[in-house]
Every structure is written in C-alpha cells, then in structure tokens.
Design a protein around this motif. Sequence first.
Motif, PDB file in Angstrom:
ATOM      1  N   ASP A 150       4.626   8.379   4.188  1.00 27.67           N
ATOM      2  CA  ASP A 150       3.961   9.407   4.996  1.00 27.67           C
ATOM      3  C   ASP A 150       2.448   9.263   4.901  1.00 27.67           C
ATOM      4  O   ASP A 150       1.734   9.393   5.908  1.00 27.67           O
ATOM      5  N   LEU A 151       1.940   8.995   3.692  1.00 25.62           N
ATOM      6  CA  LEU A 151       0.496   8.848   3.500  1.00 25.62           C
ATOM      7  C   LEU A 151      -0.038   7.655   4.288  1.00 25.62           C
ATOM      8  O   LEU A 151      -1.142   7.717   4.855  1.00 25.62           O
ATOM      9  N   ALA A 152       0.736   6.574   4.339  1.00 24.01           N
ATOM     10  CA  ALA A 152       0.290   5.372   5.050  1.00 24.01           C
ATOM     11  C   ALA A 152       0.136   5.616   6.545  1.00 24.01           C
ATOM     12  O   ALA A 152      -0.579   4.870   7.231  1.00 24.01           O
ATOM     13  N   ALA A 176      -0.659  -1.572  -1.244  1.00 22.35           N
ATOM     14  CA  ALA A 176      -1.078  -1.587   0.160  1.00 22.35           C
ATOM     15  C   ALA A 176      -0.203  -2.535   0.979  1.00 22.35           C
ATOM     16  O   ALA A 176       0.152  -2.237   2.134  1.00 22.35           O
ATOM     17  N   ALA A 177       0.158  -3.665   0.385  1.00 27.59           N
ATOM     18  CA  ALA A 177       1.010  -4.618   1.096  1.00 27.59           C
ATOM     19  C   ALA A 177       2.412  -4.048   1.299  1.00 27.59           C
ATOM     20  O   ALA A 177       3.014  -4.231   2.367  1.00 27.59           O
ATOM     21  N   ARG A 178       2.931  -3.349   0.296  1.00 28.26           N
ATOM     22  CA  ARG A 178       4.293  -2.807   0.385  1.00 28.26           C
ATOM     23  C   ARG A 178       4.379  -1.704   1.456  1.00 28.26           C
ATOM     24  O   ARG A 178       5.349  -1.636   2.217  1.00 28.26           O
ATOM     25  N   TYR A 179       3.369  -0.840   1.495  1.00 29.21           N
ATOM     26  CA  TYR A 179       3.440   0.326   2.391  1.00 29.21           C
ATOM     27  C   TYR A 179       2.609   0.171   3.670  1.00 29.21           C
ATOM     28  O   TYR A 179       2.692   1.021   4.560  1.00 29.21           O
ATOM     29  N   GLY A 180       1.793  -0.861   3.758  1.00 27.08           N
ATOM     30  CA  GLY A 180       0.991  -1.043   4.955  1.00 27.08           C
ATOM     31  C   GLY A 180      -0.227  -0.145   5.031  1.00 27.08           C
ATOM     32  O   GLY A 180      -0.642   0.247   6.137  1.00 27.08           O
ATOM     33  N   PHE A 181      -0.824   0.190   3.884  1.00 28.18           N
ATOM     34  CA  PHE A 181      -2.045   0.997   3.892  1.00 28.18           C
ATOM     35  C   PHE A 181      -3.180   0.207   4.532  1.00 28.18           C
ATOM     36  O   PHE A 181      -3.356  -0.987   4.259  1.00 28.18           O
TER      37      PHE A 181
END
Length: 519
Positions: A150-152, A176-181
């Motif tokens: 949700d944050l991403a 960041a890589a895992r969640y796409g930030f």
Amino acid sequence: MCLPHRRILRAALLLFAITWLGAAASAQPGEGTLRVGSKRFTESYILAELLAQTAAPHTASPPVVRQGLGNTAIVYEALRSGAIDLYAEYTGTIALEILKGSPADTREAMNAALAPLGLGVAIPLGFNDGYALAVRAADAERLGLRTLSDLAKHPELKLGLSNEFLGRADGWKGLAARYGFTQTPTGLDHGLAYEAVAAKQIDAIDIYTTDAKIDHLGLRVLEDDKKYFPRYDAVVLYRLDLPARLPKAWAALQALEGRLDEHAMIAMNARAELQSVPFDAIARDFLAGTGKGARAEAREPRRGFAAKLFGPDLWQLARQHLVLVAVSVGVAILIGVPLAILVFPHVRLRALVLGFASLLQTVPSLALLAVLISMLGAIGALPALIALTLYSLLPIMRNTVTGLAEVPNGLRLAGTALGMTPPQNLRLVLLPLALPTLLAGVRTATAIAIGTATIAAFIGAGGFGERIVTGLALNDRELLLAGALPAAALALLSEGIFELIELAMRRRRGTPPSSLPLA
C-alpha cells in the motif's frame, strides 16, 4: 639534513612512540577482563549492560562496556579484531549483513559459517526485534495504508530512513526492488527519525519492532506482505576463545537464554527513552527481578537537565576529554613543528607535506576512525588519539611555516653576521620571532581537537561525546546539551588560557595588545 635537525626529528619520533605505547597499554584491558560492545541504539545499550552485569560477579575485574560503537560494520570489526569479546546481535543481521547473504538460517549453520572467522552465535535471548516501516496512524487511516505494498502506491509520501538501513544488504535497496518503491528516502539518525515523523517532516520511517516510541507516538506498523524481512532473533555474537578464557562468566551468561520476550524488551526501552532511566539501572532492575513494565515506568520521575548535566560521570568524562585533547595536540606539536622546520627551506617539499596534511583534514572523522580500527585491530583511545593528532597537524605545521616566513630577511642575515650557526640562528632568532604565529596554530589545533574529540565516543574512547552519542540514540535533547555544553565550556576555557599566554608574551616583549579586525 643537518645533524641538529636529525636529532630534533629523532627525539620527536621517540616521544611519539612512547606516547602511543603508553596510550595503547592504558586503552587495552587486561586478559581476564570481559569486554562487551554495543551498537548505537537504545536496545543495544541496554543489552550490553545486561550482559556485563550478568557476568560481573564471575570475573576477576569489572567488565568493560564499550557503548555506542556505531553501526554493524564498526562493532563487528571491533569483535573480529579482538577489541571486544561479545555483543548482542540479531540473526537476520548476521545472515545477511555479516555473512553476506549466506543461506545460514539456523544457529548451527551460522556457527559453521562463522567458525573460520573465530566467531560464534549462542544464547538466544528470547525475542525477535525485526525491521519494519511505520507511518502516522492518521495517515494510515486516511490513505488506507495497511501493508508495504500500500505504501509503495503513494510515491508522494516522504521516507526518512536510518543511514545504516539505507546501506544494509537487508535494507532499502532490496526492499525497494521487492515492492517497487520509487521514492528517494532521506537519511536520518534512528532516534531523530521519530521526532521528524511526529513533526510531519517525513511520512514513513524504518523502525525496530521493539521500539518504545511506536505506541507512544501513535504510529502504525505496516505489514511486510511480501515477506522481505527475515527474523531478527536476539542472540549473543562472541569470540570462540571466550568460553575457555572466562569459563565462569560464560556459564553465567547462559542463564539469559530465553529470559527476554518482546514485552519485557519494549518496557525496558520505554524506561530509557521516555523516562531517561540510565541503562545500567534498567539492566540491574531486570536482573534483580524487578523489571518494571510499562505501567511502572510511567510513574517513575524523569531525570531533569541539571541531573544529566552534573551527573556522576561528569568528571570522568571531563578527564577523558582532556586527555584525548592534551595528548593528541602535544604529539602533533612534537611531530608538526620539527617537520615544518625541516621542510621550510625546500619550497616543493614544503608544498607537498602541507598538501598531504590538508588532505587529511578532508577525510570524514568517522571514516578515518573506521579505517584506523581496521588497521590497528583496536577501538578506544588509541585510534581516537591517532585521528585527533592527524587532524591537529595542519594548523600547527602551516603556522610554523608561516611564522618562519614572516621573519624579516634582515634579522636572518643579522644572526649570520654575528657568527651564529644555522641551528643557533634557528633557536635564538627565527623560532622566538615565529613563536606568536606558531602558538596561534596550536590554539587552532586545540579548538579543533576539543570539537572532534566528541566523535571519539563512537569507538568507545569516552569524553563528552558519550552523552552526545547516547542523546542521539534516545533523541534526548537534554542529554545532548549535557554533553555539548561542557565541551563548549572546555573550548572557551582553552581560548582563555591561550589569551593569557599571548598577553604574557606581549608584556614580555613590551608590545601593545593587537586589535582584532571587526567582521
């Protein structure tokens, strides 16, 4: 190089070696002493005291606690080099940060991977303190933030993350890589991040799940729905020679296995962060069976600023700070002045030496301390003294050269005309005339050393920086001031002493006081 100059340099180097040998001897505890380290956050401070106090009745001399050594890299290097014997670490950090992603997911596998390094893992303390990201509860409700996914989806939110988390193998880059930030986070001290998110300067921070301020500030911990973070079970990371060297102390430490749970750790963190209870008192209460819960700590009186400023450690910290400054500046004088005299007649060599000294000034102090720890295999006073000496060299050498250059050529020739040898001319004419400028360089070096010495607390060298480092970890402004104000007072005192010395010199020469130009 003439013979007198060689003698000056030889004497300076001899005094330098004697000073460092004495500092090294005083900085290293005896072989029978248990040396406990900690990182620079609240929980690690408390656990270090807990380990030390548990072992203390079973050691010949009181354990040495090296608090607030910095991030994982520094405290691990201190352990690997033998400067400390053990510290509280976390399984996720060991697997990903120390073993660099080794598939060591059990204690047995970790011990097999650590054994070639002379290290081992033991004594699981009983709680998991994982990494997580948290936001203000009001923002979570307004934006529907429940998970990291949700944050991403909200790139407009500002992230403030600890500098260690930004650089860790299990930190921001992989997350960041895992969640796409897509956000570019701001680097913050862990303790200061809580104040920043409360003041709405940032929107999300990284937290440890046993931090006391999560509930205190009404933060919402976001679920790691893609299971990025491993478990961070608290354990003891130790040198393999410790059980044989201190068997009774090691046996006593085994009693801590499984004794701490998350609620107990949160309660102890709360006493430190919300009530400013000293770390040693928190550990002592827990071991005495009076480990106070959240309700008990709420009724405890908070230490005031005066109690922190004039605490029992004031004179000990003052003595440590004075020793660091006096020894480092003294050794810098013994090295810098003879070296400046030797290179003064040679323009190119002088430029090269002063350029190298200027280059040393550009090296960040924490980076220099980390390099020295790795090179020397030691923490504490020795690397701190070397770093402070290196930083003090430039103003002393530059002002010595400048003072010699300012001596009128007529006076140089007058000494030669009177039949003085070059060493006599240097001792009786050049140095006395250059002394005021040289003294100004020593004055500058002392001011630099007083300020820089506060950084030495990051490697267990003591001084007023201990209060500043602890205040940063606790986000305690009063404790920060209790360390900064005595350091500032020491700087003002040194300025007053140098002013009196210069006044005495002017009176001796019969010259009027020099007027300072207005800014």
